[in-house]
Design a protein around this motif. Sequence first.
Motif, PDB file in Angstrom:
ATOM      1  N   SER A  21       0.845  -1.194   0.000  1.00  0.00           N
ATOM      2  CA  SER A  21       0.000   0.000   0.000  1.00  0.00           C
ATOM      3  C   SER A  21       0.880   1.244   0.000  1.00  0.00           C
ATOM      4  N   ARG A  22       0.256   2.390  -0.087  1.00  0.00           N
ATOM      5  CA  ARG A  22       1.006   3.631  -0.263  1.00  0.00           C
ATOM      6  C   ARG A  22       1.464   4.234   1.057  1.00  0.00           C
ATOM      7  N   GLY A  23       2.705   4.779   1.050  1.00  0.00           N
ATOM      8  CA  GLY A  23       3.217   5.658   2.093  1.00  0.00           C
ATOM      9  C   GLY A  23       2.952   5.225   3.513  1.00  0.00           C
ATOM     10  N   GLU A  24       2.241   6.097   4.242  1.00  0.00           N
ATOM     11  CA  GLU A  24       2.030   5.892   5.660  1.00  0.00           C
ATOM     12  C   GLU A  24       1.159   4.676   5.952  1.00  0.00           C
ATOM     13  N   ARG A  25       0.322   4.269   5.012  1.00  0.00           N
ATOM     14  CA  ARG A  25      -0.504   3.083   5.241  1.00  0.00           C
ATOM     15  C   ARG A  25       0.366   1.836   5.390  1.00  0.00           C
ATOM     16  N   MET A  26       1.357   1.697   4.525  1.00  0.00           N
ATOM     17  CA  MET A  26       2.246   0.544   4.618  1.00  0.00           C
ATOM     18  C   MET A  26       3.085   0.630   5.888  1.00  0.00           C
ATOM     19  N   ASP A  27       3.579   1.817   6.215  1.00  0.00           N
ATOM     20  CA  ASP A  27       4.355   1.992   7.440  1.00  0.00           C
ATOM     21  C   ASP A  27       3.527   1.603   8.659  1.00  0.00           C
ATOM     22  N   TYR A  28       2.276   2.042   8.687  1.00  0.00           N
ATOM     23  CA  TYR A  28       1.391   1.722   9.804  1.00  0.00           C
ATOM     24  C   TYR A  28       1.179   0.214   9.912  1.00  0.00           C
ATOM     25  N   THR A  29       0.947  -0.435   8.771  1.00  0.00           N
ATOM     26  CA  THR A  29       0.742  -1.876   8.754  1.00  0.00           C
ATOM     27  C   THR A  29       1.950  -2.602   9.325  1.00  0.00           C
ATOM     28  N   LEU A  30       3.146  -2.230   8.887  1.00  0.00           N
ATOM     29  CA  LEU A  30       4.367  -2.879   9.370  1.00  0.00           C
ATOM     30  C   LEU A  30       4.560  -2.647  10.863  1.00  0.00           C
ATOM     31  N   GLN A  31       4.371  -1.415  11.294  1.00  0.00           N
ATOM     32  CA  GLN A  31       4.555  -1.081  12.705  1.00  0.00           C
ATOM     33  C   GLN A  31       3.627  -1.894  13.596  1.00  0.00           C
ATOM     34  N   LYS A  32       2.351  -1.919  13.248  1.00  0.00           N
ATOM     35  CA  LYS A  32       1.385  -2.640  14.075  1.00  0.00           C
ATOM     36  C   LYS A  32       1.567  -4.150  13.986  1.00  0.00           C
ATOM     37  N   ALA A  33       1.985  -4.643  12.835  1.00  0.00           N
ATOM     38  CA  ALA A  33       2.251  -6.077  12.705  1.00  0.00           C
ATOM     39  C   ALA A  33       3.361  -6.505  13.664  1.00  0.00           C
ATOM     40  N   VAL A  47      11.882  -8.563   6.723  1.00  0.00           N
ATOM     41  CA  VAL A  47      11.014  -8.059   5.656  1.00  0.00           C
ATOM     42  C   VAL A  47      11.645  -8.500   4.340  1.00  0.00           C
ATOM     43  N   ALA A  48      10.950  -9.361   3.611  1.00  0.00           N
ATOM     44  CA  ALA A  48      11.488  -9.896   2.364  1.00  0.00           C
ATOM     45  C   ALA A  48      11.507  -8.837   1.273  1.00  0.00           C
ATOM     46  N   ARG A  55      14.769   2.580  -6.380  1.00  0.00           N
ATOM     47  CA  ARG A  55      13.596   2.996  -5.613  1.00  0.00           C
ATOM     48  C   ARG A  55      13.100   1.861  -4.722  1.00  0.00           C
ATOM     49  N   ALA A  56      13.114   0.643  -5.246  1.00  0.00           N
ATOM     50  CA  ALA A  56      12.700  -0.514  -4.462  1.00  0.00           C
ATOM     51  C   ALA A  56      13.655  -0.746  -3.301  1.00  0.00           C
ATOM     52  N   ALA A  57      14.953  -0.580  -3.552  1.00  0.00           N
ATOM     53  CA  ALA A  57      15.952  -0.773  -2.496  1.00  0.00           C
ATOM     54  C   ALA A  57      15.769   0.250  -1.379  1.00  0.00           C
ATOM     55  N   ARG A  58      15.501   1.503  -1.756  1.00  0.00           N
ATOM     56  CA  ARG A  58      15.297   2.544  -0.740  1.00  0.00           C
ATOM     57  C   ARG A  58      14.048   2.269   0.080  1.00  0.00           C
ATOM     58  N   ARG A  59      12.989   1.860  -0.586  1.00  0.00           N
ATOM     59  CA  ARG A  59      11.739   1.603   0.135  1.00  0.00           C
ATOM     60  C   ARG A  59      11.888   0.403   1.075  1.00  0.00           C
ATOM     61  N   LEU A  60      12.591  -0.639   0.625  1.00  0.00           N
ATOM     62  CA  LEU A  60      12.806  -1.805   1.478  1.00  0.00           C
ATOM     63  C   LEU A  60      13.627  -1.424   2.705  1.00  0.00           C
ATOM     64  N   ALA A  61      14.667  -0.609   2.506  1.00  0.00           N
ATOM     65  CA  ALA A  61      15.473  -0.148   3.644  1.00  0.00           C
ATOM     66  C   ALA A  61      14.614   0.657   4.618  1.00  0.00           C
ATOM     67  N   HIS A  62      13.722   1.490   4.075  1.00  0.00           N
ATOM     68  CA  HIS A  62      12.813   2.263   4.925  1.00  0.00           C
ATOM     69  C   HIS A  62      11.899   1.347   5.720  1.00  0.00           C
ATOM     70  N   LEU A 105      12.477  -2.133  12.750  1.00  0.00           N
ATOM     71  CA  LEU A 105      13.439  -2.014  13.850  1.00  0.00           C
ATOM     72  C   LEU A 105      12.921  -1.064  14.930  1.00  0.00           C
ATOM     73  N   ALA A 106      12.415   0.086  14.506  1.00  0.00           N
ATOM     74  CA  ALA A 106      11.897   1.057  15.466  1.00  0.00           C
ATOM     75  C   ALA A 106      10.723   0.482  16.252  1.00  0.00           C
ATOM     76  N   ALA A 107       9.867  -0.292  15.578  1.00  0.00           N
ATOM     77  CA  ALA A 107       8.728  -0.905  16.260  1.00  0.00           C
ATOM     78  C   ALA A 107       9.191  -1.958  17.260  1.00  0.00           C
ATOM     79  N   CYS A 108      10.251  -2.682  16.941  1.00  0.00           N
ATOM     80  CA  CYS A 108      10.811  -3.649  17.888  1.00  0.00           C
ATOM     81  C   CYS A 108      11.341  -2.939  19.129  1.00  0.00           C
ATOM     82  N   GLU A 109      12.052  -1.839  18.927  1.00  0.00           N
ATOM     83  CA  GLU A 109      12.574  -1.072  20.060  1.00  0.00           C
ATOM     84  C   GLU A 109      11.446  -0.589  20.958  1.00  0.00           C
ATOM     85  N   GLN A 110      10.365  -0.119  20.361  1.00  0.00           N
ATOM     86  CA  GLN A 110       9.247   0.440  21.114  1.00  0.00           C
ATOM     87  C   GLN A 110       8.442  -0.633  21.839  1.00  0.00           C
ATOM     88  N   SER A 111       8.241  -1.785  21.195  1.00  0.00           N
ATOM     89  CA  SER A 111       7.284  -2.774  21.688  1.00  0.00           C
ATOM     90  C   SER A 111       7.883  -3.817  22.625  1.00  0.00           C
TER      91      SER A 111
END
Length: 246
Positions: A87-99, A150-151, A123-130, A136-142
């Motif tokens: 999904s786009r932008g923040e939606r994908m970030d939100y999904t990953l974080q909550k997962a 993330v494949a 572009r794919a490499a940058r997005r995957l790194a993001h 990682l940030a979600a692991c630190e928080q949770s």
Amino acid sequence: MRVPRLFVDQPLASGAECALGQRALDHAVKVLRLRDGDGVCLFNGSGGEFAARLVRAPGGELRAQVGEFTPDRCESPLHLRLVQGISRGERMDYTLQKAVELGVSDIVPVTTERTVLRLAGERAARRLAHWRGVVLAACEQSGRTRVPPVAEPCGLEEYLARYDAAAGTGLLLDPSAAQALATLQDLRGPVSVLIGPEGGLSAAERQLAQAAGYRPVRMGPRVLRTETAAVVALSLLQALAGDIGG
């Protein structure tokens, strides 16, 4: 006050002193405003965590003095894979974080017919790194001590071609499915959940997923956004497994 948690990409051992790495150091100093003498918790993704204290090295570098080890205490007993239509932008970030917060074991981003965001090359490499940074940030928080991989993104058809239905349970979220996810009683781990992007999966993709071994299940009378669907599905599965809600 909760002790700040930092991921470090290196072996850890009680009594040793270690460098933090640029990412952890920037987060500790620029975001958390930590200083010499402050306590932290370190983990490297292999399980468990270490108490530690920040120390100033002779050259001025902020390092960590590693202390007592604590084994895993918050990982789910259920191996749970999320196969997520990108999904786009923040939606994908939100999904990953909550997962991650909900204890997912690994994540496979897939491109589908209705995927809006198309990724290739740099572009794919940058997005995957993001995305991996979000995890990682979600692991630190949770409090997670194992970092869900993330494949690299791939096409849904490509993923389904290598999916082994005999290895566990595959679930396809489908609002029109006859069976409700909450009524499942025969889950065999590992469990893999397939969720479409904005607009969902096409009829042909749903048929392809079922042919590969994914069982259609619904979650209720309403159509959920892709990021909401992931949160609800993972929560229900972890509740069925006894990981949350007990």
